[in-house]
Structure formats: structure tokens, C-alpha cells
Motif scaffolding. Structure first.
Motif, short mmCIF file in Angstrom:
data_model
loop_
_atom_site.label_atom_id
_atom_site.label_comp_id
_atom_site.label_asym_id
_atom_site.label_seq_id
_atom_site.Cartn_x
_atom_site.Cartn_y
_atom_site.Cartn_z
N CYS A 177 -2.66 -0.86 0.56
CA CYS A 177 -3.14 0.29 1.16
C CYS A 177 -4.80 0.60 0.60
CB CYS A 177 -2.51 1.49 0.71
SG CYS A 177 -0.65 1.76 1.37
N CYS A 236 -7.30 -0.10 3.13
CA CYS A 236 -7.26 0.62 4.52
C CYS A 236 -8.27 1.75 4.73
CB CYS A 236 -5.69 1.26 4.68
SG CYS A 236 -5.81 2.15 6.12
N LYS A 237 -8.74 1.82 5.79
CA LYS A 237 -9.91 2.86 6.05
C LYS A 237 -9.37 4.19 5.74
CE LYS A 237 -12.44 4.99 10.08
NZ LYS A 237 -12.45 5.02 11.33
N TYR A 291 -7.28 4.99 3.29
CA TYR A 291 -6.56 5.16 1.86
C TYR A 291 -6.74 6.47 1.24
CZ TYR A 291 -5.66 4.53 -2.89
OH TYR A 291 -5.20 4.93 -4.33
N CYS A 308 3.32 4.75 8.54
CA CYS A 308 1.82 4.16 8.40
C CYS A 308 1.12 3.87 9.65
CB CYS A 308 1.77 2.67 7.55
SG CYS A 308 0.30 2.14 7.43
N LYS A 353 -2.09 5.88 11.42
CA LYS A 353 -3.31 5.30 11.70
C LYS A 353 -3.73 5.55 13.10
CE LYS A 353 -3.03 1.00 8.73
NZ LYS A 353 -2.58 -0.32 8.50
#
Lengths: 369, 63
Positions: free
Chosen positions: A314, A317-318, A320, A345, A349
Motif C-alpha cells: 500500500c 500506492c498513489k 496511500y 481497494c 482506486k
């Protein structure tokens, strides 16, 4: 701090997706009001030892109004006396079936805000939310909602998004808008009674994302609407500020939320309040004080979830910083392990990406000085 | 050009409210993500947050 206080798991409804099993609801007793007072005294001791001056108590169940109006009168008078030095805000999450003028008088007297569930149009609501006799509930709930509103009570609605909403998002939105009913559209999750009904009502993360995106656009561009969809406001402001608020996306919800079960158990949140999940109890108030239990929480594996998530995939991840792996309980549902990221998740996104795009197009994201 | 909708105003209000509740230690930048990266204190409690929203937000996510 927000405390979810459950005086009972009993309920006069049998919603198809209830997070509690019907067995848990049937077996539940009502919390003894004297024990509730002891808990309030323990809260007072906690407040005396902490810098917090403000607490929100959410009365929840089961159906919390089954605890009875006399018990609420007694406990709120007691709280007013014992917690006079602190700012205490009471709210209640109810199915709204038992509301009448007497209850509304009490809610107004103590400034209690209500959250309730209504799943949009009657055709869908009456399939999902039936009473203990199996009878539909829409007409009772909408009448009581209108009574609350007419009397000046603050009420907000949760819509549990299910398979029944697929293909019906415009009808849902227009119904809520025309009622002037602020709401949040939550995805149905597989817990309790919902386990038995997933084939008929369950949705995939992809289906949730598609419905949420469609709903967002209807709401975001509506020139006539005057209602708030709380999830969208939260997600959009989280994206724009990178400072997530609310329990779903904060770095560690356990800093701000706790639940008290009718058994006396202190649980991580309302979703964990189920007799089948007692292994996640932080302790029981029949055996220990709240202060003793709170001291232990930061050492628990549940509290350390934020660290696990930060060390997981995670972190790359962009999203997070505005998601933090999502809801603790959703992570638990994903794998039986609360350290896991949310099962939503992939949906988040898509939803975050879509909302970010709309914020940029509208200039909101770029003009937020 | 379309008018700003109620929904968009709700989001802008929420952003402004978060901004007011942070202690900001430098000037805001222009990019989406850099604007708020150096805010050091968040004074708005979850309770304020729940009180602010009127849309079934009193208990977030139990069905």
C-alpha cells in the motif's frame, strides 16, 4: 473521540444484509441502566486523565430505541450531571421505526442527531429492509423521517448499496434529491446475516465502483440538488487536501473510535460488535476499568495495523496517504486478517481517480487556496 | 459556463474548513498535492466532522 455505545443487539427488523446474525439479535439482552451509569463514570475518569474535552457517543444496536425511552431519559440526565465539565454530543443510528413525538421531544431536548437507513426507492428498500414479521418498512420509515424533519430534528440517511441498485442509480439519486434527504451510499459487506444473502444482494468491488461513479456525477453536476452525499464530500476533500478524515481512511481509526458492546466488551469499532468476534475484544468492563483497557490498546496487534499497512505494498500506492489501506474491518473481511488492506481497494482506486479527475476539471482542485 | 452546484459548494466548504483547522506553516502552493503537505496540526476533531455533515454520517459504515 467517538464511542459507539450498543445497549442491545436486539432488533425489530430483519434486514437481509444486517451486519449481525439473526442469532446474535435473538439472544441479546438489554444493557442494565445501572451498568451504563458505571460506564459513564468510567468515561468521566478517563476524561479527567486526558486532554480530551469532547466526546461523541453514538447510540447504536441492534435497534437502540428498544432500550426504551425511560433508560435514555435516565442516562442522559445522569450524563448531563456527571459530565457537565465536558462537551458531550449524543447521536443515534436507528431504523427510525419507533420514533414518535415523545421520542422527538427527548432528542430535541438533548440535541441528539439521528442517522437512519433507507435504501432509496420503495421498490428496493422493501426488498432489503423488512421487519421481524417479514413485513415491508418503507412507508413507516419515510413517514417518521418526514415527522422528524418537520419537527426540526437533524437526520441523515445511510443507503446500503446492493445488487438491487444496479441499473437504478438515477432513480435512487432523484428520489433522495426530491426528498431533500442527505445521505451516504455505502457498499454492502459480507458480515452476519449478509452471509446468507450474498447471492441475491451482494455486490463486487467493481459493481460498487461503477454505481458510486455514476452517482457521483449525478450529484456533482446537478444544478437543482441541495443534498449532501457524505462519502463523496469526504473523499473529494481528502483528495484535495491529503488529510483524510473519518474512520474509513484515517491512518489509525483506533485513535478516535471505540465501541462498547451490550456484553460489556470494549471493541475496536461497531462492526466488530458481534458475539462471533469476541476474540477481538480489548477487555470487558465487568472485569476491568475503561482506563485499564485503554492503556492496553496501543500494544495490541489491531492498533499496530497502521504499521503493517505502511510496510505493505500500500505504501507505494498513489492513494496511500488518503486511504491508509481503508477500513480495518474491511481488511478483516478480505482475508480474516485485520492487517490486510480493504477488500474495496480496486473500487477505491477507480472512485478516487474519477473524483480527482472531476475536481481538476471543475477547478476545485486547482483553486483551493 | 455552468454555475457551481450545491455538491461542488459542499466540497469547497469542506476543504475550506479543513484548511482553517490546520496550522499552516508556509504559503500554499499551486499543485493539487503540495498545497497542504506542510500543515502540522489538525485541530478539528472527528466529533466536529460528524457534526458538520448532515448526511447519515453519525455512524460511518455499519449496515
Amino acid at each position: 473521540m467517538t464511542i459507539i455505545f450498543k445497549p442491545t443487539y436486539s432488533c425489530n427488523f430483519r434486514c437481509k444484509y444486517c451486519y449481525l446474525s439473526n442469532e446474535t439479535k435473538q439472544q441479546s439482552q438489554l444493557l442494565d441502566v445501572d451498568f451504563a451509569k458505571q460506564i459513564i463514570m468510567q468515561l468521566k475518569l478517563m476524561l479527567q486523565e486526558s486532554p480530551r474535552q469532547k466526546i461523541t457517543i453514538i447510540w447504536h444496536g441492534g435497534e437502540p430505541m428498544l432500550w426504551g425511552i425511560d433508560n435514555y431519559r435516565e442516562i442522559w440526565v445522569y450524563m448531563q450531571k456527571e459530565l457537565a465539565d465536558y462537551e458531550i454530543h449524543n447521536s443515534m443510528q436507528t431504523n427510525l421505526s419507533l420514533v414518535n413525538d415523545e421520542w422527538i421531544d427527548l432528542f430535541l431536548q438533548y440535541n441528539v442527531h439521528l442517522g437512519f437507513s433507507l435504501d432509496g426507492t420503495q421498490a428496493i428498500h422493501d426488498q432489503q429492509r423488512v421487519d421481524i414479521q417479514g413485513e415491508p418498512t418503507f412507508e413507516r420509515i419515510i413517514a417518521n423521517y418526514r415527522l422528524c424533519k418537520q419537527r426540526g430534528l437533524r437526520v441523515g440517511c445511510i443507503v446500503v448499496g446492493s445488487k438491487k441498485h444496479i441499473g437504478h442509480i438515477p432513480e435512487l439519486y432523484h428520489f433522495m434529491r426530491d426528498e431533500g434527504m442527505g445521505f451516504k451510499f455505502n457498499p454492502l459487506f459480507c458480515s452476519g446475516e449478509a452471509h446468507n444473502n450474498m447471492d441475491e444482494y451482494g455486490i463486487t468491488p467493481e459493481e460498487y465502483a461503477q454505481m458510486a461513479i455514476e452517482l457521483f456525477d449525478l450529484w456533482f453536476y446537478d444544478q437543482k440538488g441541495k443534498i449532501t452525499e457524505s462519502n463523496f464530500v469526504e473523499i473529494a476533500s481528502n483528495i484535495a487536501t491529503r488529510k483524510p478524515t473519518g474512520c474509513m481512511f484515517s491512518e489509525n481509526c483506533q485513535d478516535n473510535f471505540l465501541a462498547l458492546a451490550p456484553t460489556g466488551d470494549v471493541m475496536p469499532c461497531g462492526r466488530f460488535c458481534d458475539n462471533d468476534l469476541l476474540q477481538y475484544s480489548y477487555g470487558n468492563l465487568h472485569k476491568e476499568t475503561l482506563a485499564e483497557i485503554l492503556l492496553r490498546i496501543k500494544k495490541t496487534e489491531i492498533y499496530k495495523r497502521a504499521e503493517y499497512i505502511a510496510q505493505s505494498g500500500c505504501a507505494k500506492c498513489k492513494w496511500y496517504n488518503i486511504c491508509h489501506g481503508g477500513c480495518l474491518h474491511d481488511g478483516f473481511l478480505a482475508s480474516g486478517d485485520f492487517r490486510h488492506k480493504t477488500f474495496l481497494c480496486s473500487a477505491y482506486k477507480k472512485i478516487f481517480t474519477h473524483i480527482e479527475k472531476r475536481l481538476k476539471e471543475s477547478g476545485i482542485a486547482g483553486n483551493n487556496k | 459556463m455552468r454555475n457551481v452546484t450545491f455538491a461542488q459548494t459542499s466540497i469547497l466548504d469542506r476543504i475550506d474548513r479543513i484548511k482553517r483547522n490546520y496550522l499552516h506553516v508556509s504559503q500554499y502552493g499551486d499543485s493539487l498535492y503540495d498545497d497542504y503537505s506542510d500543515w502540522v496540526e489538525y485541530s478539528e476533531s472527528y466529533d466536529d466532522y460528524h457534526d458538520y455533515l448532515d448526511g447519515g454520517s453519525y455512524l460511518d459504515n455499519v449496515q
